[in-house]
Motif scaffolding. Structure first.
Motif, PDB file in Angstrom:
ATOM      1  N   GLN A 233     -14.006  82.833  44.078  1.00  0.00           N
ATOM      2  CA  GLN A 233     -15.251  83.257  43.430  1.00  0.00           C
ATOM      3  C   GLN A 233     -14.968  84.105  42.186  1.00  0.00           C
ATOM      4  OE1 GLN A 233     -17.985  81.743  44.594  1.00  0.00           O
ATOM      5  NE2 GLN A 233     -16.508  80.922  46.069  1.00  0.00           N
ATOM      6  N   SER A 236     -14.993  81.729  39.183  1.00  0.00           N
ATOM      7  CA  SER A 236     -16.131  80.831  38.925  1.00  0.00           C
ATOM      8  C   SER A 236     -17.438  81.619  38.863  1.00  0.00           C
ATOM      9  CB  SER A 236     -16.205  79.736  39.994  1.00  0.00           C
ATOM     10  OG  SER A 236     -16.228  80.290  41.297  1.00  0.00           O
ATOM     11  N   THR A 237     -17.879  82.190  39.980  1.00  0.00           N
ATOM     12  CA  THR A 237     -19.159  82.892  39.997  1.00  0.00           C
ATOM     13  C   THR A 237     -19.075  84.304  39.426  1.00  0.00           C
ATOM     14  OG1 THR A 237     -18.689  83.548  42.281  1.00  0.00           O
ATOM     15  CG2 THR A 237     -20.058  81.608  41.966  1.00  0.00           C
ATOM     16  N   HIS A 355     -10.561  74.836  46.872  1.00  0.00           N
ATOM     17  CA  HIS A 355     -10.918  74.508  45.497  1.00  0.00           C
ATOM     18  C   HIS A 355     -12.075  73.513  45.449  1.00  0.00           C
ATOM     19  CE1 HIS A 355      -8.271  76.426  42.560  1.00  0.00           C
ATOM     20  NE2 HIS A 355      -7.327  76.408  43.483  1.00  0.00           N
ATOM     21  N   HIS A 359     -15.739  76.675  44.508  1.00  0.00           N
ATOM     22  CA  HIS A 359     -16.426  76.827  43.217  1.00  0.00           C
ATOM     23  C   HIS A 359     -17.859  76.297  43.301  1.00  0.00           C
ATOM     24  CE1 HIS A 359     -12.681  77.976  41.391  1.00  0.00           C
ATOM     25  NE2 HIS A 359     -12.110  76.821  41.683  1.00  0.00           N
TER      26      HIS A 359
END
Length: 416
Positions: A233, A236-237, A355, A359
């Motif tokens: 995370q 991505s986030t 993975h 994401h």
């Protein structure tokens, strides 16, 4: 100051020449994979693909990684790690160069799947080689050195990649990626040829056990899969959270993420060296690392103070520094009683699966339920990881009491 530097340098002592060469090959290889950070940009800007197209391509990317890791484990057990690493690096270089000539959606999906399939056969083979070239007491530090090489490669790769794009365009990325893989192959052939290298921990198992029947290892794999989903995370986030909620600029986000790599480079090896000399088992240390990583998310919901982002990054970084090296060393120890390639392939696959789902899941959650609720869910996943690791520790303790030392960590015999 001189004493501090000497103490830092001493943490690297005792590692074999082959491990240092393997770290250099990994550094060259990882620095060369500079296409990956710019892949989404290349697909949308240069090829005109939609975001939906890119999502499917990234799924093909992850699926190729899973299949490649599994195949790499099989081949390592059949033909040996040296041949697998050599063929993987050379073939990946050729495929990276060819990838630039694929311009349709279907062709690129197939192309990126094949690239990752071939590229990730390298990972299980590399782990088995690392185990072979490391003395038993140095395995965790050897893993840490490889992680330093990977982090340096990933740090240098995007910076060099951006320069290449501005001077040579995106096609230059594919050429440089391919050439660096071929260079890494040449280095490998010259310095790690089995005829000229010495194995320090050769493992021969008369009746190897299957990793699929190793209950402790399967519990461990599920724990690592959840840990991978939580950890990813931050790539991505979390950058979106930094920008949308705390209004950080791209430069500030880069500094915050760069702090992670800097802290790993400076502190990981001394930290691992110190922890190896404590009475904690690998399972206990992995559990503690997972706790720290989970805390890095939950604290974000209790204050709007921007400084909490730094605290969260510190918690995650130290959690990562503890969990990854000792989980890798745990996997290598378990692999001694079975097919090493199979064990290390499953270890790699656990993170490849993370993975595939990590994401996408994080991005979907923040869009539907917001950041705060997402962080609670991610913390719950970290809690599930901690529970599985605690279960693993209790299971190993039970096996020890049942007089089955082959199923127990060496440290458990001494300390549990």
């Amino acid at each position: 100051m001189k004493t501090l530097i000497n103490n830092y340098v001493n943490t690297f002592k005792g590692l074999s020449r082959e491990v240092w060469w393997l770290a250099l090959i990994t550094l060259i290889n990882r620095a060369g994979t500079m296409v990956i950070p710019f892949l989404s940009l290349y697909l949308t800007k240069s090829l005109g693909f939609t975001v939906s197209n890119v999502a499917w391509i990234m799924s093909a990317f992850g699926l190729g990684s899973v299949v490649g890791s599994w195949l790499g484990g099989k081949l390592t057990d059949q033909i040996g790690y040296y041949k697998v690493m050599t063929y993987s690096l050379l073939s990946t270089g050729i495929l990276f160069i060819a990838l630039q000539f694929l311009t349709s959606f279907t062709a690129f999906c197939i192309g990126i799947f094949l690239v990752m399939l071939v590229a990730d056969t390298f990972r299980p083979a590399m782990f088995v080689a690392l185990s072979a070239y490391s003395k038993p007491e140095n395995k965790t530090r050897s893993v840490t050195l490889i992680r330093l090489a990977i982090n340096l490669g990933f740090s240098a790769g995007p910076a060099v990649g951006g320069l290449i794009i501005t001077t040579l365009g995106y096609s230059g990325l594919f050429w440089v990626d391919g050439i660096t893989c071929i260079v890494a192959t040449l280095v490998l052939i010259n310095v790690l040829n089995p005829k000229t290298t010495k194995q320090l921990d050769e493992v021969k198992v008369e009746n190897p056990e299957s990793a699929y029947g190793d209950k402790a290892f399967l519990i461990f794999l599920f724990a690592m899969m959840f840990f991978g989903i939580v950890f990813l995370q931050y790539f991505s986030t979390m950058p979106i959270y930094y920008k949308d909620v705390h209004l950080l600029t791209e430069f500030e986000i880069g500094i915050l993420l760069g702090m992670n790599g800097f802290l790993i480079f400076v502190f990981e090896m001394p930290l691992i060296k110190w922890l190896e000399n404590t009475k904690f088992t690998k399972t206990s240390l992995m559990l503690f690392g997972a706790v720290l990583t989970g805390l890095s998310f939950v604290i974000l919901n209790f204050t709007n103070w921007v400084g909490v982002l730094v605290i969260g990054m510190l918690l995650m970084t130290f959690g990562e520094m503890i969990a990854f090296p000792f989980s890798n060393a745990f996997a290598m120890d378990r692999a001694k009683k079975g097919n090493q390639g199979e064990y290390m392939a499953l270890y790699s696959i656990a993170f490849s699966i993370a993975h595939i789902f990590g994401h996408n899941m994080g991005l979907q959650l923040i869009g539907k339920i917001g950041f705060d609720n997402t962080w609670f869910i991610i913390t719950a996943l970290a809690g599930l990881c901690v529970f599985l690791l605690f279960t693993l520790k209790q299971y190993l303790k039970y096996k020890k009491k049942k007089k089955e030392p082959a199923m127990v960590e060496e440290e458990d015999i001494l300390w549990i």
